[in-house]
Design an enzyme around this catalytic site. Structure first.
Site, mmCIF file in Angstrom:
data_model
loop_
_atom_site.group_PDB
_atom_site.id
_atom_site.type_symbol
_atom_site.label_atom_id
_atom_site.label_comp_id
_atom_site.label_asym_id
_atom_site.label_seq_id
_atom_site.Cartn_x
_atom_site.Cartn_y
_atom_site.Cartn_z
ATOM 1 N N ILE A 52 0.893 -1.170 0.000
ATOM 2 C CA ILE A 52 0.000 0.000 0.000
ATOM 3 C C ILE A 52 0.927 1.214 0.000
ATOM 4 O O ILE A 52 1.853 1.291 0.805
ATOM 5 C CB ILE A 52 -0.964 -0.007 1.211
ATOM 6 C CG1 ILE A 52 -1.920 1.199 1.166
ATOM 7 C CG2 ILE A 52 -0.246 -0.082 2.537
ATOM 8 C CD1 ILE A 52 -3.057 1.123 2.192
ATOM 9 N N SER A 53 0.715 2.119 -0.944
ATOM 10 C CA SER A 53 1.647 3.230 -1.120
ATOM 11 C C SER A 53 1.658 4.169 0.080
ATOM 12 O O SER A 53 0.700 4.257 0.843
ATOM 13 C CB SER A 53 1.292 4.034 -2.374
ATOM 14 O OG SER A 53 1.433 3.246 -3.525
ATOM 15 N N GLN A 54 2.770 4.887 0.175
ATOM 16 C CA GLN A 54 2.936 5.929 1.192
ATOM 17 C C GLN A 54 1.867 7.007 0.982
ATOM 18 O O GLN A 54 1.666 7.455 -0.143
ATOM 19 C CB GLN A 54 4.323 6.516 0.935
ATOM 20 C CG GLN A 54 4.906 7.357 2.001
ATOM 21 C CD GLN A 54 6.345 7.697 1.636
ATOM 22 O OE1 GLN A 54 7.003 6.945 0.918
ATOM 23 N NE2 GLN A 54 6.817 8.813 2.125
#
Length: 205
Positions: A52-54
């Site tokens: 899950i992206s930053q």
């Protein structure tokens, strides 16, 4: 809220984007031990070896996409579904595709539980886009390609915007913004990023 302050400090200043981030609880998209870290500005692991992206990168990419309430958006790389949920707050319709059926099913379950109804999630090879729904006003890739994929460029309407990471997967990648012009495309480099590579074909769950 500390979370939004962190995003602002990284350059996410668009009020609509900040409101969308505030409206979507990142913890809803995470399971187990990592859900406690949902409000840290860091990428975290999810199923199928993906991440899950930053949040600040999600914010920067969403801001660069300049989504309007009339837009039809294609997201390539559903992952946890978090980015699609944020786009759903800003766009008329979001189509999101992932090569892993399991990720699409998990994301769909979360969209349903949050009452989000303007996202269509499907299992597909995102490198080919979704020709049957084209053209799109906005296209977002959450996986790095060596070059912007031709089929996706072709599915962007004139005046449309695509945001994607490009570069070799094991070195520095650049986040770029592509605007389709009447004749050709305009490319703008935004910043360095690290994303998983865009892989052709469907994944083994």
């Amino acid at each position: 809220m500390q979370f939004l302050f962190a995003l602002r400090s990284k350059g996410v200043t668009d009020a609509r984007v900040l409101s969308a981030v505030e409206a979507v609880d990142r913890a809803a998209f995470m399971q187990g031990l990592f859900s406690e870290r949902a409000y840290e500005d860091t990428p975290l692991p999810i199923s199928c070896g993906q991440t899950i992206s930053q949040p600040s990168i999600v914010g920067i990419m969403t801001q660069a996409l300049a989504v309007t309430p009339r837009d039809k958006v294609l997201e390539v790389g559903t992952g946890s579904g978090y980015q699609a949920a944020i786009l759903s707050q800003l766009a008329r319709r979001v189509y999101t595709v992932d090569r892993y059926r399991r990720l699409v099913q998990e994301a769909q379950r979360i969209f349903d539980s949050l009452g989000i109804t303007n996202i269509t999630a499907m299992t597909a090879d995102g490198s080919f886009g979704l020709p049957e729904q084209a053209p799109f006003d906005r296209i977002l890739l959450t996986a790095a390609a060596e070059d912007p994929p031709g089929p996706l460029l072709a599915q962007l309407r004139v005046g449309g915007i695509m945001v994607l990471p490009v570069g070799q997967s094991d070195t520095v990648q650049s986040l770029i913004k592509v605007t389709r012009l009447e004749q050709g495309y305009d490319y703008e480099e935004l910043r360095n990023v690290r994303f998983v590579p865009l892989i052709e074909g469907l994944g083994k769950d």
